[in-house]
Scaffold this motif. Structure first.
Motif, PDB file in Angstrom:
ATOM      1  N   LEU A  35       0.701  -0.882   0.091  1.00 25.70           N
ATOM      2  CA  LEU A  35      -0.253  -0.352   0.314  1.00 25.70           C
ATOM      3  C   LEU A  35       0.892   1.182   0.622  1.00 25.70           C
ATOM      4  O   LEU A  35       1.766   1.519   0.731  1.00 25.70           O
ATOM      5  CB  LEU A  35      -0.547  -0.142   1.502  1.00 25.70           C
ATOM      6  CG  LEU A  35      -1.776   0.862   1.222  1.00 25.70           C
ATOM      7  CD1 LEU A  35      -3.270   1.070   1.024  1.00 25.70           C
ATOM      8  CD2 LEU A  35      -2.128   2.260   2.829  1.00 25.70           C
ATOM      9  N   ASP A  36       0.088   1.931  -0.956  1.00 23.23           N
ATOM     10  CA  ASP A  36       1.285   3.380  -0.791  1.00 23.23           C
ATOM     11  C   ASP A  36      -0.080   4.575  -1.136  1.00 23.23           C
ATOM     12  O   ASP A  36      -1.001   4.100  -1.759  1.00 23.23           O
ATOM     13  CB  ASP A  36       2.317   2.998  -1.836  1.00 23.23           C
ATOM     14  CG  ASP A  36       2.966   4.964  -1.125  1.00 23.23           C
ATOM     15  OD1 ASP A  36       3.842   4.913  -0.165  1.00 23.23           O
ATOM     16  OD2 ASP A  36       3.298   5.512  -2.357  1.00 23.23           O
ATOM     17  N   GLY A  99       4.154  -1.543   3.732  1.00 23.59           N
ATOM     18  CA  GLY A  99       4.767  -0.365   3.307  1.00 23.59           C
ATOM     19  C   GLY A  99       5.774   0.154   4.139  1.00 23.59           C
ATOM     20  O   GLY A  99       5.650   0.203   5.154  1.00 23.59           O
ATOM     21  N   VAL A 102       3.982   2.427   6.396  1.00 21.75           N
ATOM     22  CA  VAL A 102       2.725   2.006   5.844  1.00 21.75           C
ATOM     23  C   VAL A 102       2.269   2.809   6.889  1.00 21.75           C
ATOM     24  O   VAL A 102       0.189   3.469   6.696  1.00 21.75           O
ATOM     25  CB  VAL A 102       2.097   1.029   5.747  1.00 21.75           C
ATOM     26  CG1 VAL A 102       2.449   0.105   6.671  1.00 21.75           C
ATOM     27  CG2 VAL A 102       1.040   0.978   4.778  1.00 21.75           C
ATOM     28  N   ASP A 105       0.691   6.327   6.556  1.00 22.60           N
ATOM     29  CA  ASP A 105      -0.457   7.032   5.221  1.00 22.60           C
ATOM     30  C   ASP A 105      -2.125   6.414   5.899  1.00 22.60           C
ATOM     31  O   ASP A 105      -2.448   6.513   5.096  1.00 22.60           O
ATOM     32  CB  ASP A 105       0.500   5.551   3.744  1.00 22.60           C
ATOM     33  CG  ASP A 105       1.365   5.643   3.622  1.00 22.60           C
ATOM     34  OD1 ASP A 105       2.257   7.452   3.205  1.00 22.60           O
ATOM     35  OD2 ASP A 105       1.961   5.337   2.824  1.00 22.60           O
ATOM     36  N   VAL A 129      -0.553  -4.667   9.972  1.00 18.06           N
ATOM     37  CA  VAL A 129      -0.019  -3.538   9.503  1.00 18.06           C
ATOM     38  C   VAL A 129       1.565  -3.434  10.096  1.00 18.06           C
ATOM     39  O   VAL A 129       1.950  -3.660  10.490  1.00 18.06           O
ATOM     40  CB  VAL A 129      -0.132  -2.373  10.274  1.00 18.06           C
ATOM     41  CG1 VAL A 129       0.301  -0.934   9.505  1.00 18.06           C
ATOM     42  CG2 VAL A 129      -1.977  -2.169   9.748  1.00 18.06           C
ATOM     43  N   ASN A 131       5.008  -2.201   8.587  1.00 17.86           N
ATOM     44  CA  ASN A 131       6.059  -0.783   8.275  1.00 17.86           C
ATOM     45  C   ASN A 131       7.585  -1.680   8.151  1.00 17.86           C
ATOM     46  O   ASN A 131       8.490  -2.261   8.201  1.00 17.86           O
ATOM     47  CB  ASN A 131       6.024   0.256   9.661  1.00 17.86           C
ATOM     48  CG  ASN A 131       5.127   0.523   9.616  1.00 17.86           C
ATOM     49  OD1 ASN A 131       4.656   1.763   8.606  1.00 17.86           O
ATOM     50  ND2 ASN A 131       4.393   0.405  10.958  1.00 17.86           N
ATOM     51  N   SER A 189       3.275   0.453  -4.737  1.00 19.89           N
ATOM     52  CA  SER A 189       3.374  -0.182  -4.406  1.00 19.89           C
ATOM     53  C   SER A 189       3.804  -1.807  -4.352  1.00 19.89           C
ATOM     54  O   SER A 189       4.389  -3.205  -3.257  1.00 19.89           O
ATOM     55  CB  SER A 189       1.624  -0.598  -4.518  1.00 19.89           C
ATOM     56  OG  SER A 189       1.086  -0.210  -5.322  1.00 19.89           O
ATOM     57  N   SER A 192       7.274  -2.418  -2.972  1.00 20.66           N
ATOM     58  CA  SER A 192       6.309  -2.547  -1.122  1.00 20.66           C
ATOM     59  C   SER A 192       6.061  -4.228  -0.866  1.00 20.66           C
ATOM     60  O   SER A 192       7.170  -4.929   0.009  1.00 20.66           O
ATOM     61  CB  SER A 192       5.786  -1.501  -1.038  1.00 20.66           C
ATOM     62  OG  SER A 192       5.732  -0.050  -1.018  1.00 20.66           O
TER      63      SER A 192
END
Length: 207
Positions: A35-36, A99, A102, A105, A129, A131, A189, A192
């Motif tokens: 994700l970005d 990401g 992330v 974001d 999630v 990072n 993305s 990542s």
């Protein structure tokens, strides 16, 4: 070209986004998305950001059933609220969301689109999630967890990532995104996701 996915889809309406994310749930091979997000940044004369626009583009990459990377380029510059399927994807833990930075974001997306459930939870406390800096650090790929996508790409994929400032600071709200913008955004993305897949194969030395 190694990185660019032919499967990059530009989505502009809520209906397109909901359909694409529903399809993703059916065909995603691994429950991981890269994700970005992009937004406009205004710099002062010393080169420091003075203000930032709302999130104009959200990029999501995933592996389909045939191991191809599919990328969704979701234009959010005219949206007041995120399409339902996208909001659900970002707030639940069905997929790992990976990401560089992330968490930040997700917080920015939560603020811009008033998604309270994103803001109520510290993103770094969500196990789904990830990072990529700290994730790579825990596997001794890099010496510090604060690291750029460019650096990780060189270390993990042995590929140089072109992160031109000119494109990064371009107008993400304009009516038609340029080929350069689409490629730049998709790469963030895609890379990542690729980095996560490679680093995830390594032993976590903190365990």
């Amino acid at each position: 070209e190694y990185f660019v996915s032919d499967n990059a889809k530009l989505l502009t309406t809520a209906q397109e986004v909901n359909n694409a994310i529903t399809a993703m749930h059916h065909v995603a091979k691994v429950k991981v998305i890269g994700l970005d997000a992009e937004w406009n940044v205004t710099l002062n004369r010393h080169g420091y950001p003075t203000n930032t626009g709302n999130v104009a583009l959200i990029q999501i990459s995933y592996l389909d059933a045939s191991d191809n990377i599919v990328t969704l380029l979701i234009r959010t510059h005219k949206m007041k609220k995120l399409p339902h399927a996208l909001e659900t994807l970002l707030t639940r833990d069905t997929f790992k969301i990976v990401g560089v930075n992330v968490s930040a974001d997700l917080i920015k997306i939560g603020k811009d689109f008033e998604i309270d459930s994103i803001l109520k939870v510290a993103q770094k406390d969500r196990p789904n999630v990830i990072n990529l800096g700290p994730f790579a650090r825990a596997r001794d790929v890099v010496s510090t967890g604060t690291v750029s996508l460019q650096h990780l790409s060189e270390r993990v994929l042995q590929k140089r990532l072109d992160k031109s400032k000119e494109t990064r600071l371009s107008d993400w709200d304009q009516t038609e995104l340029s080929e350069k913008q689409r490629k730049y955004a998709a790469l963030d993305s895609i890379v990542s996701l690729k980095i996560f897949i490679e680093v995830d194969k390594m032993p976590d030395l903190t365990r």
